[in-house]
Motif scaffolding. Structure first.
Motif, PDB file in Angstrom:
ATOM      1  N   GLU A  79      -2.057   9.134   8.621  1.00 63.52           N
ATOM      2  CA  GLU A  79      -2.970   9.185   9.770  1.00 63.52           C
ATOM      3  C   GLU A  79      -3.579   7.836  10.103  1.00 63.52           C
ATOM      4  N   THR A  80      -3.875   7.026   9.096  1.00 65.67           N
ATOM      5  CA  THR A  80      -4.643   5.816   9.353  1.00 65.67           C
ATOM      6  C   THR A  80      -3.821   4.538   9.324  1.00 65.67           C
ATOM      7  N   LEU A  81      -2.913   4.447   8.325  1.00 63.13           N
ATOM      8  CA  LEU A  81      -2.310   3.133   8.081  1.00 63.13           C
ATOM      9  C   LEU A  81      -0.887   2.992   8.602  1.00 63.13           C
ATOM     10  N   ASP A  82      -0.168   4.114   8.688  1.00 65.23           N
ATOM     11  CA  ASP A  82       1.254   4.015   9.048  1.00 65.23           C
ATOM     12  C   ASP A  82       1.407   3.706  10.529  1.00 65.23           C
ATOM     13  N   ASP A  83       2.163   2.661  10.828  1.00 64.86           N
ATOM     14  CA  ASP A  83       2.424   2.368  12.237  1.00 64.86           C
ATOM     15  C   ASP A  83       3.919   2.316  12.498  1.00 64.86           C
ATOM     16  N   VAL A 104       0.867  -1.178   0.000  1.00 59.15           N
ATOM     17  CA  VAL A 104       0.000   0.000   0.000  1.00 59.15           C
ATOM     18  C   VAL A 104       0.904   1.228   0.000  1.00 59.15           C
ATOM     19  N   THR A 105       0.689   2.104  -0.951  1.00 60.66           N
ATOM     20  CA  THR A 105       1.549   3.270  -1.126  1.00 60.66           C
ATOM     21  C   THR A 105       0.763   4.539  -0.828  1.00 60.66           C
ATOM     22  N   GLY A 106       1.304   5.336   0.063  1.00 58.25           N
ATOM     23  CA  GLY A 106       0.725   6.652   0.272  1.00 58.25           C
ATOM     24  C   GLY A 106       1.503   7.655  -0.561  1.00 58.25           C
ATOM     25  N   THR A 107       0.803   8.485  -1.290  1.00 59.12           N
ATOM     26  CA  THR A 107       1.515   9.428  -2.158  1.00 59.12           C
ATOM     27  C   THR A 107       0.617  10.622  -2.460  1.00 59.12           C
TER      28      THR A 107
END
Lengths: 392, 241
Positions: free
Chosen positions: A198-202, A107-110
């Motif tokens: 905010e939601t997925l990064d841990d 899953v890539t945040g960009t």
């Protein structure tokens, strides 16, 4: 008829020259098209140094030295004028769920510039918007392979997937892009950077990103853009020496290298064939001219008796040899162009016909006629008029 | 190469002056003396026949007179120009300006028309195309073949072909017309035709050197030189007609 046979070598030679150049240019065009689609104008900035004097080279991409502010700074027109787009990627391997099925993917945040920078298009729906990004909306864009694995279909816009208990609406599906190395470009899920943070990064470090992609204005300014990006990042990170850099800037050049070497081998092979054919053609011209000199001994004798100087006779035969070369070259060009027009539909390869190559081919053919005509012409010029006249 | 052809010649000076002319051929180790000291003067307007059996040296003499070959020793002055030691280019120019050849084999180029053949020496003299065509047509008219100008040699009889060759010899207005067995390949009617034409040319003041082995052909000439074993029989004396 006999001159036609003589010209055959030159015809074949010139035709293969035309084809060689056409195939070469065509292959080059194919390759650069292909590379452009994968991003020949792409710079890849990764954390970690590739040259670490201490020998403590961090795992490639594992160090958390690249940040979102680096990406924002790189997007500045002033600092990196040769870049037209910047997209940072923050990735995590996560499991996507739909009903009973689940699929683990990257899953890539960009940012919204990602499609442009990575040269990707959408098959269905749309990419997420600036609003989605600023509001950290729960929207997701799937790669075609990911969609197929989860849903058994790619027409999935409007469906929901669940990641770690959070529900995401699928707003788009990416068109297929093949694979780069061993990574499939189609098994991917893309979300807005803020959503990712905010939601997925841990990871505990919300600022760090794995990769920053920089799209240069063209492949010509790639190295300039690379230089600008390097200077900027060194400044941002407060590093004075390139050797101490805590990041690496790469070019997608392995593909170019491979394609170029194939193209070079092809060129060498075809050039060899062409050169051999032209040599044989030239010897053919010399042969027919020698026969012609022998057959026309009386004519040469008469012309000399009537006052033709040796140089005049030599020029006459040289011009005849050049006309042979010219005719052979012209026929070769016609056949070569004909083949170049016919072959692509059979082979599926691109052949580019270059006007310059055609002109050069004809000039080369005339040159071959001249070079291989020198010896026969000199023989004709040296004939003694009395011997030549006596010849029956 | 000069585009101007023959300047008016001094009628009292010989157009051909051979002095102690010798020609030696080397075939392997064997030396063969083809000409053994020939002296001869031919004046403008003369009609000279050179006769002799084959092997007598008359062909060698013809090659020398035609500037197709050079002497081993002695000198050859053609129209006031010493051609004894000229190089290939100068000899080519001398042939072009001074000599009109008529050969036994006609030696017309089959690919050219009659007028094209007649133009050939003018091409090498550097005459402009328009003037070339005009002069070639005038020369063809002179030999009575103006109506055959567009024909190729293959479409002409032997006699007509030889007349085209004579027109070609005349077109440069040469100092001498050198005819080598001009009737050797012709039937008796054409022979009479061609010999009559040479008579006419002589009547108009041309200098003609005729090489033949036929006595009745030689009898047309004013002067006959007999060549035997590379020498003029009787100390180069002509036989006055």
């Amino acid at each position: 008829m006999r001159s036609l046979l003589t010209m055959l070598g030159i015809v074949v030679g010139i035709a293969s020259v035309v084809l060689t150049v056409g195939l070469g240019l065509g292959t080059q065009k194919d390759v650069s098209d292909q590379i452009a689609s994968l991003g020949s104008d792409l710079l890849i900035v990764s954390p970690g140094s590739s040259t670490d004097d201490s020998g403590m080279r961090g795992g490639f991409g594992s160090a958390e030295t690249l940040t979102l502010s680096d990406a924002d700074a790189l997007a500045s027109d002033v600092a990196v004028p040769d870049a037209v787009g910047v997209a940072a990627e923050k990735t995590a391997d996560l499991s996507l769920e739909y009903g009973e099925s689940n699929w683990t993917t990257t899953v890539t945040g960009t940012s919204t510039s990602w499609t442009d920078v990575r040269s990707r298009e959408l098959m269905y729906g749309d990419f997420f918007t600036e609003d989605d990004e600023s509001s950290a909306a729960h929207v997701i864009v799937l790669g075609s392979e990911t969609a197929t694995e989860l849903f058994g279909s790619t027409a999935v816009v409007g469906q929901d997937v669940t990641i770690d208990g959070d529900t995401f609406e699928i707003v788009g599906v990416l068109a297929e892009a093949g694979s780069s190395g061993d990574t499939s470009l189609d098994d991917i899920a893309v979300v807005p950077m803020n959503t990712m943070v905010e939601t997925l990064d841990d990871s505990g470090n919300s600022e760090s990103v794995q990769t920053i992609y920089i799209k240069a204005a063209s492949s010509d300014v790639l190295s300039a853009a690379s230089q600008e990006a390097q200077t900027l990042l060194l400044n941002m990170h407060g590093i004075s020496s390139v050797d101490d850099a805590d990041f690496t800037i790469d070019v997608q050049d392995s593909l170019i290298d491979a394609a170029t070497s194939v193209y070079e081998q092809l060129t060498i092979l075809l050039t060899g064939i062409a050169a051999l054919a032209l040599l044989v053609g030239g010897i053919g011209v010399m042969n027919i001219m020698l026969v012609s000199v022998t057959e026309r001994t009386r004519e040469i004798g008469l012309r000399k008796a009537l006052g033709a100087a040796p140089a005049t006779i030599r020029n006459q035969f040289l011009i005849e040899a050049m006309i042979l070369g010219l005719s052979g070259g012209a026929i070769g060009v016609i056949i070569g162009v004909g083949l170049a027009l016919a072959l692509p539909s059979v082979l599926g390869s691109t052949i580019v016909i270059s006007g310059l190559a055609l002109i050069v081919s004809v000039v080369v053919a005339v040159g071959i006629g001249a070079v291989f005509g020198v010896y026969p012409a000199a023989r004709a010029a040296k004939l003694a008029p009395i011997d030549a006249l006596r010849d029956q | 190469m000069t585009p101007t052809i023959t300047a008016a010649l001094d009628p009292d000076a010989p157009v051909i002056e051979l002095t102690a002319a010798r020609k030696t051929y080397l075939t392997g180790d064997i030396e063969f003396e083809a000409l053994r000291g020939i002296d001869c003067q031919i004046y403008p307007g003369e009609y000279v026949a050179i006769v002799g059996p084959s092997g007598s040296g008359k062909s060698t003499l013809m090659n020398i007179l035609g500037c197709l070959d050079v002497l081993t020793s002695g000198s050859y002055v053609l129209a006031g120009e010493d051609v004894s030691h000229m190089n290939e280019d100068a000899l080519a120019s001398a042939r072009n300006r001074r000599i009109g050849f008529v050969f036994q084999q006609f030696h017309l180029l089959p690919s050219l028309t009659a007028v094209g053949n007649v133009e050939l020496p003018l091409v090498y003299a550097g005459v402009a195309p328009g003037e070339r065509r005009e002069r070639a047509l005038a020369a063809l008219d002179r030999v009575g073949l103006a109506d055959k100008a567009r024909n190729h040699p293959g479409q002409l009889s032997g006699g007509q072909q030889q007349r085209v060759a004579i027109a070609r010899a005349l077109v440069t207005e040469p100092a001498i017309v050198l005819a080598d067995e001009p009737t050797g390949n012709l039937d008796s009617r054409s022979t009479a035709d061609v010999l009559g034409m040479l008579d006419d040319l002589h009547g108009e003041g041309a200098t003609i050197v005729l090489i033949t082995h036929e006595g009745d052909v030689a009898a047309r000439a004013q002067t006959v030189y007999n060549v035997t074993d590379g020498q003029f029989v009787g100390e180069g004396m002509g036989i006055a007609k």
